[in-house]
Structures are given as C-alpha cells and as structure tokens.
Design an enzyme around this catalytic site. Sequence first.
Site, short mmCIF file in Angstrom:
data_model
loop_
_atom_site.label_atom_id
_atom_site.label_comp_id
_atom_site.label_asym_id
_atom_site.label_seq_id
_atom_site.Cartn_x
_atom_site.Cartn_y
_atom_site.Cartn_z
N ARG A 115 9.83 43.56 24.07
CA ARG A 115 8.87 44.69 24.03
C ARG A 115 9.65 45.88 23.49
NH1 ARG A 115 4.35 46.76 28.24
NH2 ARG A 115 3.36 45.00 27.20
N HIS A 142 0.25 43.80 19.34
CA HIS A 142 0.42 43.23 20.68
C HIS A 142 -0.23 41.83 20.66
CE1 HIS A 142 1.17 42.97 24.83
NE2 HIS A 142 0.36 43.90 25.31
N GLN A 145 -1.45 39.87 23.83
CA GLN A 145 -2.66 40.45 24.41
C GLN A 145 -3.90 39.90 23.72
OE1 GLN A 145 -2.92 42.90 27.04
NE2 GLN A 145 -5.00 42.12 26.88
N ASP A 237 -8.67 50.98 24.80
CA ASP A 237 -7.27 51.04 25.25
C ASP A 237 -6.96 52.52 25.48
OD1 ASP A 237 -4.58 50.53 25.77
OD2 ASP A 237 -4.03 50.25 23.67
N CYS A 277 -7.08 46.21 27.85
CA CYS A 277 -5.82 45.49 28.04
C CYS A 277 -5.11 45.91 29.32
CB CYS A 277 -4.92 45.69 26.83
SG CYS A 277 -4.57 47.42 26.50
N ARG A 305 -3.73 36.46 30.43
CA ARG A 305 -2.39 36.65 29.85
C ARG A 305 -1.50 35.48 30.25
NH1 ARG A 305 -0.60 41.68 28.36
NH2 ARG A 305 1.05 40.41 27.44
N1 CP Z 1 -1.61 44.89 28.80
C1 CP Z 1 -0.28 44.94 28.93
O1 CP Z 1 0.48 44.58 28.04
O2 CP Z 1 0.14 45.40 30.15
P1 CP Z 1 1.63 45.80 30.52
O3 CP Z 1 1.98 47.01 29.70
O4 CP Z 1 1.59 46.10 32.00
O5 CP Z 1 2.53 44.65 30.21
N1 NVA Z 2 -1.46 50.70 23.29
C1 NVA Z 2 -0.80 50.62 24.57
C2 NVA Z 2 -0.89 49.23 25.12
C3 NVA Z 2 -0.29 49.04 26.49
C4 NVA Z 2 -0.39 47.63 26.98
C5 NVA Z 2 0.66 51.03 24.41
O1 NVA Z 2 1.28 50.65 23.42
O2 NVA Z 2 1.15 51.75 25.27
#
Ligand code: CP
Ligand code: NVA
Length: 319
Positions: A115, A142, A145, A237, A277, A305
């Site tokens: 990440r 993502h 997701q 989101d 999400c 997920r």
């Molecule tokens: N939706 C999602 O990716 O959640 P987290 O940021 O908690 O991993």
């Molecule tokens: N768009 C958001 C998604 C979090 C799961 C971010 O990148 O923070």
Amino acid sequence: MSLAGIHNQQSAPISASDLVFDGDLTIEDTKTVLDCAARIRNSPDDYRQSLSGRVLVLLFEKPSLRTRVTFEVAMQSLGGASLFMDLRGEQIGQREPIADVARNLDRWVHAIAARVFRHSTVEQLATWARIPVINALSDRVHPCQALADMLTVQGVFGKLDQVRLAYIGDGNNVAHSLLITGAKLGMHISVATPEGYEPDAEIVRIAASFAAQSGGSVTVSNDPRAAAQGAHVLYTDVWTSMGAEHEAASRRQLFAPYQVNEELFSLARPDAVFLHCLPAHRGEEVTEAVIESPRSVVFDQAENRLHAQKALLWLLLAR
Ligand code: CP
Ligand code: NVA
C-alpha cells in the site's frame, strides 16, 4: 482435496503474475478470480492447507483496517502466513533502492502486498521482484477493492453484465479501479465528479476499450443526478483520500453537491443498493440515513474483501 485436484476440477489458472493495475487481469482472469472467490467462500475446507508454507509480506505506507486484516486472515485461512511491515512515515525506497527491497524480499517470502503513496513504487516492486506483487492501494488504483465490489454487486443482482453503477464523488483510485474492472465485466459505469476532479483520461480510455469488448459503457460527467438516475448501485468514497488531507476543507465545500443522500438515492432504481469502500465520513460523502439504510451493503462489501483476496492469493500462489 489435493491442490492438483482443486486445479483440475475447478480453475483455469490466471495469466497474470501480479496485480499492480486492474488491467493486469484480463477479462477472463477477472471472471476466474470472482468464480474462485465464490468457490472458496462456499467450500473453505477444500482450501484450508492450500497455501501451506507460503508467506505474504505486507508493506504499508498508509493506514488500513480492511486491507490489512483481510490479507492476513486470508493467508492464515489458506494455511499460509503473513508478515506486516508498518512503513507509515518511512516510504519504500527511502532507506535503500526499491529494486533492492524487492530483490531481498523475493529470497524470503512468496508474495508482496504493498500500500503506497506513489503508484510507481508498486510498479517498481513488481519489476524487480520474482514473486507476485499485489497493489493494496496506490494513488492511482485500488484493484483489490474493485474485485470485492464486483463480488458484492454480483451477490445482490446475480449478474454484473448490464448492471448500472453510478460512482458519485472524487475521481480517485477507487473510481479508477471501478471504471476498469466494471467495464471489463459488462457494467455501465457512470462517474459524476466536481469539475477538475474527474477520473484520469488515460484510465477512462482503458475502461472504454474494455467496455467496447464486454458490451458495457463508461460515462463521465459533473452531474450526480444524471448519473444516479436508474442506477442499480450508488457508490461513493471519501472526498479527501489519504495523503491529500491538506485539501480537506476546500474539498468539503466543492463536493457538497455530490453527497449521496436520500434525495439522490431516490433517483436510483427502487431495488438499488449503496456501496462504499470504507472508511466512510458520515455527513460528508454519505448521510447516516443512507449508509445505515437496509439498502446499504457496505459490510457485505467489506466481507467480500476477504473472499476476493483469498481467491487472488490462491490463484497467484498455489501453482
Ligand atoms: N477499503 C479499504 O481499503 O479499507 P482500508 O483502508 O481500511 O484498508
Ligand atoms: N480513496 C481512498 C480509499 C481508502 C480505502 C484513499 O485513497 O484514501
């Protein structure tokens, strides 16, 4: 059942060796992941030792609840192990080159989930590591997701083909993955954002080219009401993604007309569902009434997920 037995009986292997970008999975690969996720969910015992001896390392530059826990639980349920590295405050490539990080890790573990702030970081990990690399969220996409989102929509409507999904809000990483993955599966994806926050043009082009193959479609506008009209799914989101917190105040004003509230929801089909999400900011991108309504499936989506990532890990690692 032996691993060979499972393979013979149930799954064509996928052609992808990494999931850095949604486009890494072909249309067939994507369907295979979803089918496999449903099988693992229905027959978990068949897969209990399928990744025995395999180790996934998680390199996370940003916070996470769902992604971290689901990857770790997925590895444990498939008989493997996981190792979490909290890299918040220390970007990958800062202490030593990304190429070296990748070429160390591939001597010890069997897959990497990363990440990251910069999408190029996960691309470089995949270039250098000889093991599967999975994008656990970058500033661009993502993809894990979107796989769970597809599984969720399929669970509600029994199909994805010709299902209308309206994404309302920021044209961000989540919107990008929905566009590409939804378009691959024949969905009609309509994205409505404030001016200047549209999805990236290259992503829209890739999504449109998948839609042309699948019979789906892709629409981008600044009109949330037009997008929501007749939709099976309303999706939103956060208005401010991780890393853009300094823009939060100005975004709150600009995005206010894009809130998913009961009025907007009433424009969708009577059987429409709400997806997010998560994490959600109630009172910003979605009202309490919508996210807590019987039509909200956000916790099924979070559960998915786990199933989607078990399938992905199994398809990438159990060879
Ligand atoms: N939706 C999602 O990716 O959640 P987290 O940021 O908690 O991993
Ligand atoms: N768009 C958001 C998604 C979090 C799961 C971010 O990148 O923070």
